[in-house]
Scaffold this active site. Structure first.
Site, short mmCIF file in Angstrom:
data_model
loop_
_atom_site.label_atom_id
_atom_site.label_comp_id
_atom_site.label_asym_id
_atom_site.label_seq_id
_atom_site.Cartn_x
_atom_site.Cartn_y
_atom_site.Cartn_z
N SER A 9 0.86 -1.19 0.00
CA SER A 9 0.00 0.00 0.00
C SER A 9 0.89 1.24 0.00
O SER A 9 1.55 1.54 1.01
CB SER A 9 -0.88 0.00 1.25
OG SER A 9 -1.44 1.29 1.41
N HIS A 34 -1.44 -1.37 -4.15
CA HIS A 34 -2.68 -0.96 -3.49
C HIS A 34 -2.68 0.56 -3.38
O HIS A 34 -1.74 1.14 -2.82
CB HIS A 34 -2.75 -1.63 -2.12
CG HIS A 34 -4.04 -1.43 -1.40
ND1 HIS A 34 -5.17 -2.18 -1.65
CD2 HIS A 34 -4.40 -0.55 -0.43
CE1 HIS A 34 -6.16 -1.78 -0.86
NE2 HIS A 34 -5.71 -0.78 -0.11
N ASP A 36 -4.75 3.72 -2.08
CA ASP A 36 -5.82 4.12 -1.15
C ASP A 36 -6.33 5.52 -1.46
O ASP A 36 -5.56 6.48 -1.44
CB ASP A 36 -5.29 4.10 0.28
CG ASP A 36 -5.14 2.69 0.81
OD1 ASP A 36 -6.13 1.94 0.80
OD2 ASP A 36 -4.01 2.34 1.24
N MET A 38 -8.84 8.47 -0.24
CA MET A 38 -9.59 8.95 0.93
C MET A 38 -10.09 10.37 0.69
O MET A 38 -9.36 11.19 0.12
CB MET A 38 -8.69 8.94 2.16
CG MET A 38 -8.14 7.56 2.45
SD MET A 38 -6.99 7.61 3.82
CE MET A 38 -6.62 5.88 4.00
N HIS A 68 -8.47 1.35 -3.96
CA HIS A 68 -9.37 1.14 -2.82
C HIS A 68 -10.06 2.46 -2.52
O HIS A 68 -9.45 3.37 -1.94
CB HIS A 68 -8.54 0.63 -1.62
CG HIS A 68 -9.32 0.47 -0.36
ND1 HIS A 68 -8.71 0.29 0.87
CD2 HIS A 68 -10.66 0.45 -0.12
CE1 HIS A 68 -9.64 0.17 1.80
NE2 HIS A 68 -10.83 0.28 1.24
N MET A 70 -12.23 4.89 -0.61
CA MET A 70 -12.86 5.17 0.69
C MET A 70 -13.48 6.55 0.54
O MET A 70 -13.03 7.54 1.12
CB MET A 70 -11.79 5.13 1.80
CG MET A 70 -11.30 3.72 2.09
SD MET A 70 -9.69 3.68 2.91
CE MET A 70 -8.63 3.75 1.50
N MET A 139 -11.35 -5.53 5.82
CA MET A 139 -10.54 -4.54 6.55
C MET A 139 -10.25 -5.08 7.95
O MET A 139 -11.16 -5.47 8.69
CB MET A 139 -11.28 -3.20 6.68
CG MET A 139 -11.61 -2.49 5.37
SD MET A 139 -10.18 -2.18 4.33
CE MET A 139 -9.17 -1.17 5.42
N ASP A 177 -6.71 -6.15 4.67
CA ASP A 177 -6.09 -4.82 4.60
C ASP A 177 -6.07 -4.16 5.97
O ASP A 177 -7.12 -3.86 6.54
CB ASP A 177 -6.91 -3.96 3.60
CG ASP A 177 -6.31 -2.58 3.39
OD1 ASP A 177 -5.23 -2.29 3.93
OD2 ASP A 177 -6.95 -1.78 2.67
C1 DX5 Z 1 -6.20 1.91 5.71
C2 DX5 Z 1 -5.81 1.60 4.28
C3 DX5 Z 1 -4.74 0.59 4.20
C4 DX5 Z 1 -3.43 1.05 4.80
C5 DX5 Z 1 -2.69 -0.16 5.29
O1 DX5 Z 1 -7.20 2.83 5.70
O2 DX5 Z 1 -6.93 1.13 3.57
O3 DX5 Z 1 -4.55 0.12 2.87
O4 DX5 Z 1 -2.62 1.74 3.89
O5 DX5 Z 1 -1.57 0.26 5.99
P1 DX5 Z 1 -0.97 -0.62 7.19
O6 DX5 Z 1 -0.46 -1.88 6.56
O7 DX5 Z 1 0.12 0.25 7.73
O8 DX5 Z 1 -2.08 -0.86 8.15
ZN ZN Z 2 -6.56 0.10 1.64
#
Ligand code: DX5
Ligand code: ZN
Length: 227
Positions: A9, A34, A36, A38, A68, A70, A139, A177
């Site tokens: 990620s 990956h 992310d 947000m 991903h 969010m 998650m 994740d």
């Molecule tokens: C959390 C993300 C994850 C995050 C994982 O909101 O969706 O993908 O980057 O990071 P670690 O492995 O540090 O928990």
């Molecule tokens: Zn993620």
């Protein structure tokens, strides 16, 4: 032999050197990136958008990228991420106004579709969707930040989903994740995960290859346990 995928990620990478970091983690043995997304609304943080994904592709990243989402609302940005070069697009079912419509938009734009489940989100969202998805992302932290501790009851949830997938022989990846590291990767693999999103455990380590190799060794133990 189970085909396990490691998905670094890049939320945990150095944003000032994202192209270089992504190249480096793939060379170190990462299989799928990956990414992310947000929005400071569905989750309390802001991260990356489609322009950044497009830049990574332009930089020369050809590996599959799992976006991903969010974000809420979900649908409007899907075409943008697909055009920018997403391979998978995953979203949280409770963030969508109409799950089948969101899945349709992802598929129409040529991407594989995933559903992401927060620690307290019920698996009932799979009841009418399991035929139309390629990835289930469980998650193991509440989404929003890297570096949070793994929530142990994820293990039961992974096992339940693994049974669902295997009972009907679906061709669906089961990702986990949040908070994954060398010490728990074997446990989540044994519970049924076959794709491992790893942020800080890789990027906070000075040698990405060393930590990825250690994770592969742990996964090998899981494979041996299956046979
Ligand atoms: C959390 C993300 C994850 C995050 C994982 O909101 O969706 O993908 O980057 O990071 P670690 O492995 O540090 O928990
Ligand atoms: Zn993620």
């Amino acid at each position: 032999m189970k085909n396990f995928l490691l998905a670094p990620s890049i939320l945990a990478a150095d944003f000032a050197r994202l192209g270089e970091e992504t190249t480096k983690v793939l060379a170190a043995g990462g299989n799928i990136i990956h990414f992310d997304v947000m929005d400071n609304h569905y989750v309390p943080n802001l991260s990356m958008g489609p322009m950044l994904l497009k830049s990574l592709r332009a930089y020369g990243i050809t590996a599959p990228i799992d976006v991903h989402l969010m974000i809420q609302p979900v649908d409007a940005l899907i075409p943008e991420f697909a055009k920018a070069g997403a391979s998978f697009i995953s979203f949280h079912p409770e963030a969508s106004n109409n799950i089948s419509r969101t899945l349709k938009v992802i598929k129409e734009h040529g991407c594989k579709a995933g559903l992401a489940f927060n620690p307290c989100t019920s698996l009932h969202y799979l009841d009418y969707t399991i035929n139309s998805i390629d990835l289930i992302l469980i998650m193991s932290v509440n989404p929003g930040f890297c570096g949070q501790p793994f929530i142990p009851n994820t293990i039961d949830k992974l096992f339940q989903v693994r049974c669902l997938i295997d009972n009907k022989g679906y061709n669906i990846r089961l990702g986990v994740d949040g908070g994954i590291n060398i010490n728990n990767i074997n446990q989540v693999a044994t519970a049924g995960a076959d794709m491992f999103v790893v942020g800080s455990a890789i990027f906070n380590h000075r040698n990405y290859e060393e930590v990825i190799n250690k994770m592969r060794l742990e996964l090998k133990k899981t494979n041996n346990a299956f046979h």
